[in-house]
Design a protein around this motif. Structure first.
Motif, PDB file in Angstrom:
ATOM      1  N   ALA A  79     189.625   0.014 -31.482  1.00  0.00           N
ATOM      2  CA  ALA A  79     189.127  -1.238 -31.311  1.00  0.00           C
ATOM      3  C   ALA A  79     188.879  -1.749 -29.730  1.00  0.00           C
ATOM      4  N   THR A  80     189.599  -0.726 -28.931  1.00  0.00           N
ATOM      5  CA  THR A  80     189.543  -0.956 -27.522  1.00  0.00           C
ATOM      6  C   THR A  80     187.956  -0.625 -27.061  1.00  0.00           C
ATOM      7  N   GLU A  81     187.406   0.473 -27.815  1.00  0.00           N
ATOM      8  CA  GLU A  81     186.279   1.121 -27.780  1.00  0.00           C
ATOM      9  C   GLU A  81     185.306   0.311 -28.222  1.00  0.00           C
ATOM     10  N   ARG A  82     185.560  -0.675 -29.456  1.00  0.00           N
ATOM     11  CA  ARG A  82     184.394  -1.339 -30.151  1.00  0.00           C
ATOM     12  C   ARG A  82     184.373  -2.694 -29.061  1.00  0.00           C
ATOM     13  N   ARG A  83     185.455  -3.079 -28.449  1.00  0.00           N
ATOM     14  CA  ARG A  83     185.391  -4.288 -27.417  1.00  0.00           C
ATOM     15  C   ARG A  83     184.507  -3.975 -26.358  1.00  0.00           C
ATOM     16  N   GLN A  84     184.677  -2.827 -25.873  1.00  0.00           N
ATOM     17  CA  GLN A  84     183.956  -2.351 -24.726  1.00  0.00           C
ATOM     18  C   GLN A  84     182.416  -2.038 -25.058  1.00  0.00           C
ATOM     19  N   ILE A  85     182.094  -1.678 -26.163  1.00  0.00           N
ATOM     20  CA  ILE A  85     180.564  -1.555 -26.771  1.00  0.00           C
ATOM     21  C   ILE A  85     180.267  -3.002 -26.708  1.00  0.00           C
ATOM     22  N   LYS A  86     180.916  -4.054 -27.276  1.00  0.00           N
ATOM     23  CA  LYS A  86     180.293  -5.465 -27.654  1.00  0.00           C
ATOM     24  C   LYS A  86     180.223  -5.903 -26.260  1.00  0.00           C
ATOM     25  N   HIS A  87     181.035  -5.676 -25.207  1.00  0.00           N
ATOM     26  CA  HIS A  87     180.933  -6.132 -23.877  1.00  0.00           C
ATOM     27  C   HIS A  87     179.654  -5.571 -23.051  1.00  0.00           C
ATOM     28  N   TRP A  88     179.559  -4.299 -23.025  1.00  0.00           N
ATOM     29  CA  TRP A  88     178.596  -3.703 -22.377  1.00  0.00           C
ATOM     30  C   TRP A  88     177.397  -3.521 -22.921  1.00  0.00           C
ATOM     31  N   ARG A  89     177.143  -3.636 -24.241  1.00  0.00           N
ATOM     32  CA  ARG A  89     176.106  -3.739 -25.217  1.00  0.00           C
ATOM     33  C   ARG A  89     174.966  -2.503 -24.739  1.00  0.00           C
ATOM     34  N   PRO A  90     175.674  -1.208 -24.778  1.00  0.00           N
ATOM     35  CA  PRO A  90     174.716  -0.013 -24.838  1.00  0.00           C
ATOM     36  C   PRO A  90     173.841  -0.117 -25.972  1.00  0.00           C
ATOM     37  N   LYS A  91     172.610   0.239 -25.824  1.00  0.00           N
ATOM     38  CA  LYS A  91     171.609   0.263 -26.804  1.00  0.00           C
ATOM     39  C   LYS A  91     171.394   1.716 -27.507  1.00  0.00           C
ATOM     40  N   THR A  92     171.786   2.743 -26.734  1.00  0.00           N
ATOM     41  CA  THR A  92     171.532   3.779 -27.083  1.00  0.00           C
ATOM     42  C   THR A  92     172.818   5.070 -27.145  1.00  0.00           C
ATOM     43  N   LEU A  93     172.689   6.118 -27.931  1.00  0.00           N
ATOM     44  CA  LEU A  93     173.907   7.118 -27.679  1.00  0.00           C
ATOM     45  C   LEU A  93     174.169   7.457 -26.440  1.00  0.00           C
ATOM     46  N   GLY A  94     173.050   7.749 -25.699  1.00  0.00           N
ATOM     47  CA  GLY A  94     173.425   8.521 -24.286  1.00  0.00           C
ATOM     48  C   GLY A  94     174.302   7.052 -23.387  1.00  0.00           C
ATOM     49  N   ALA A  95     173.882   6.088 -23.445  1.00  0.00           N
ATOM     50  CA  ALA A  95     174.419   4.964 -22.598  1.00  0.00           C
ATOM     51  C   ALA A  95     175.866   4.867 -23.162  1.00  0.00           C
ATOM     52  N   THR A  96     176.193   5.043 -24.388  1.00  0.00           N
ATOM     53  CA  THR A  96     177.427   4.834 -24.793  1.00  0.00           C
ATOM     54  C   THR A  96     178.260   6.110 -24.283  1.00  0.00           C
ATOM     55  N   LEU A  97     177.887   7.240 -24.418  1.00  0.00           N
ATOM     56  CA  LEU A  97     178.518   8.525 -24.092  1.00  0.00           C
ATOM     57  C   LEU A  97     178.643   8.814 -22.513  1.00  0.00           C
ATOM     58  N   PHE A  98     177.832   8.350 -21.794  1.00  0.00           N
ATOM     59  CA  PHE A  98     177.695   8.580 -20.399  1.00  0.00           C
ATOM     60  C   PHE A  98     177.628   7.366 -19.802  1.00  0.00           C
ATOM     61  N   ASN A  99     178.843   6.704 -19.402  1.00  0.00           N
ATOM     62  CA  ASN A  99     178.879   5.399 -18.848  1.00  0.00           C
ATOM     63  C   ASN A  99     179.896   5.287 -17.667  1.00  0.00           C
ATOM     64  N   SER A 100     179.821   4.091 -17.038  1.00  0.00           N
ATOM     65  CA  SER A 100     180.619   3.779 -15.831  1.00  0.00           C
ATOM     66  C   SER A 100     181.417   2.593 -16.134  1.00  0.00           C
ATOM     67  N   TRP A 101     181.963   2.507 -17.409  1.00  0.00           N
ATOM     68  CA  TRP A 101     182.582   1.112 -17.662  1.00  0.00           C
ATOM     69  C   TRP A 101     183.728   1.067 -16.930  1.00  0.00           C
ATOM     70  N   ASP A 102     184.240  -0.297 -16.583  1.00  0.00           N
ATOM     71  CA  ASP A 102     185.511  -0.212 -16.203  1.00  0.00           C
ATOM     72  C   ASP A 102     186.477  -1.288 -16.876  1.00  0.00           C
TER      73      ASP A 102
END
Length: 157
Positions: free
Chosen positions: A134-157
């Motif tokens: 659920a935490t990862e899903r919230r991060q994805i919703k917040h950061w809105r990565p469009k691609t697999l690469g942007a999701t896997l290799f990120n600098s989210w905090d």
């Protein structure tokens, strides 16, 4: 998704986040990453310029090999044995991924999965994200990565 892509499910922690009560994330030990990178340099007929361990909040290590074709920069995922190639060093990545050089097979021989540009630039919606927390899903919703690469290799905090 194209037939030529090797599909995989994003495992829990693939974003670098976990729920507080979840077990710790697996770790990609930097030492085997370095060893694989030196083996790749030998295969490339080049030399390792550097290997920089991840710094918070990045969820990847960065390494460079120089050979007769120039500099090759790879991102080693800090939690899973995944590798992406990029054109230059950045704080985070969205669509700057490049096709791996031919000698990247030395990395797969060392147990890593070297991702293609087609995989990295494919929409996140094409991948199985059912096991993400659920935490990862919230991060994805917040950061809105469009691609697999942007999701896997990120600098989210």
């Amino acid at each position: 998704m194209e037939d030529s892509q090797v599909a995989f499910r994003l495992e829990p922690g693939a974003t670098g986040f976990r729920d507080r009560g979840d077990p710790p994330l697996p770790r990609t030990d930097p030492q085997p990453c370095r060893a694989a990178w030196f083996a790749a340099a030998r295969a490339a007929g080049g030399q390792v310029e550097d290997f920089t361990e991840r710094e918070y909040p990045q969820n990847f290590h960065v390494a460079t090999i120089s050979d007769r074709d120039g500099a090759h920069i790879a991102l080693f995922h800090a939690y899973y044995p995944l590798i992406a190639f990029v054109g230059d060093r950045r704080y985070w990545y969205t669509d700057e991924f490049q096709e791996p050089p031919a000698w990247a097979t030395a990395l797969t021989d060392s147990g890593f999965v070297v991702l293609s540009t087609a995989q990295l630039l494919s929409p996140l919606t094409e991948w199985d994200t059912s096991t993400l927390s659920a935490t990862e899903r919230r991060q994805i919703k917040h950061w809105r990565p469009k691609t697999l690469g942007a999701t896997l290799f990120n600098s989210w905090d």
